[in-house]
Scaffold this active site. Structure first.
Site, PDB file in Angstrom:
ATOM      1  N   LYS A  75      36.298   6.000  10.843  1.00 45.36           N
ATOM      2  CA  LYS A  75      37.130   6.621   9.807  1.00 45.36           C
ATOM      3  C   LYS A  75      36.450   7.895   9.333  1.00 45.36           C
ATOM      4  CE  LYS A  75      39.201   6.107   5.304  1.00 45.36           C
ATOM      5  NZ  LYS A  75      38.425   6.545   4.158  1.00 45.36           N
ATOM      6  N   GLY A 136      40.250   6.426  -6.387  1.00 46.30           N
ATOM      7  CA  GLY A 136      39.751   5.784  -7.595  1.00 46.30           C
ATOM      8  C   GLY A 136      40.582   6.007  -8.833  1.00 46.30           C
ATOM      9  N   ALA A 162      44.261   6.014  -0.515  1.00 41.17           N
ATOM     10  CA  ALA A 162      43.693   6.217  -1.848  1.00 41.17           C
ATOM     11  C   ALA A 162      44.793   6.134  -2.890  1.00 41.17           C
ATOM     12  CB  ALA A 162      42.994   7.579  -1.942  1.00 41.17           C
ATOM     13  N   THR A 185      38.724   0.290  -5.367  1.00 48.54           N
ATOM     14  CA  THR A 185      38.590   0.331  -6.818  1.00 48.54           C
ATOM     15  C   THR A 185      39.583  -0.584  -7.517  1.00 48.54           C
ATOM     16  OG1 THR A 185      37.933   2.646  -6.560  1.00 48.54           O
ATOM     17  CG2 THR A 185      38.368   1.897  -8.791  1.00 48.54           C
TER      18      THR A 185
END
Length: 236
Positions: A75, A136, A162, A185
């Protein structure tokens, strides 16, 4: 503290049967060590650099070759700055070209720009991983329309990389047709990480089933009763 963190991570993974694990190797910083060895059902090395694909050219290929021990899947993240962790797309494209040319199977973190996502696919990346919102942030799917275009045009897997904050975000991503979601997260900072991991698993499964089932068309200003309106007793 590190032992406690890894014990909680292990508990989330083992109790809820997640299949893909992530082993992070920061380039230009301190390399990750063996604390996460228990994650290796299969190891997906994450190579990320701060702003410049040059780090990858000098250090990254040797590091990930050692970590992957003959495997090719990696990745790639090339980040723009510490404040947003937004992908640096010009440098990402350069780095992806180098890694693909060297025989790596690159899963690439990218913006939600459909044109750049397609460019990465055409370079030879095996998966594109657009952000739904900032890493996050937990802000969820901010631009489902761009994400839908990426999914509709892609011939490789699309994974949201994300911004997932809670289970409904994961469900939405899967309902749109994503092949998977990456999350950290949202689970790690939940009040009960193990319970949140369970919720995420169910959301991903529900979202995928909804996508495969095919949702009903949306109708604006058009009511359509599900009960029959004809043949009623006393109707004229």
């Amino acid at each position: 503290m590190a032992d406690w963190i890894f014990m909680r991570a292990r508990s989330c993974l083992e109790q809820h049967h997640f299949d893909n694990r992530l082993f992070a190797c920061p380039v230009g910083g301190d390399a990750a060590h063996g604390e996460a060895d228990f994650l290796a059902q299969f190891i997906l090395a994450a190579l990320f650099a701060d702003g410049s694909s040059g780090f990858i050219a000098r250090f990254g290929k040797e590091v990930i070759a050692i970590l992957l021990d003959g495997h090719a899947l990696v990745k790639l993240e090339v980040l723009s700055d510490d404040a947003t962790l937004f992908p640096n797309m010009p440098e990402t494209i350069i780095a992806a070209k180098e890694l693909v040319a060297d025989g790596f199977q690159v899963m690439v973190y990218c913006s939600d720009d459909p044109i750049q996502a397609k460019m990465l696919e055409e370079i030879g990346c095996v998966a594109v991983m657009p952000l739904a919102s900032l890493i996050g942030s937990g802000m969820g799917i901010l631009n489902p329309w761009n994400l839908q275009i990426i999914i509709d045009r892609a011939k490789v897997p699309v994974l949201v990389d994300a911004g997932i904050g809670t289970a409904s975000d994961a469900a939405i991503a899967m309902e749109l047709g994503c092949d998977g979601v990456l999350m950290n997260t949202a689970i790690a900072k939940a009040a009960n990480p193990v319970l949140m991991a369970s919720a995420m698993k169910k959301a991903v499964e529900a979202g995928r089933e909804a996508f495969l089932a095919g949702r009903m068309p949306k109708k604006i200003y058009q009511a359509a009763p599900s009960s029959p309106s004809g043949g009623l007793i006393g109707a004229k």
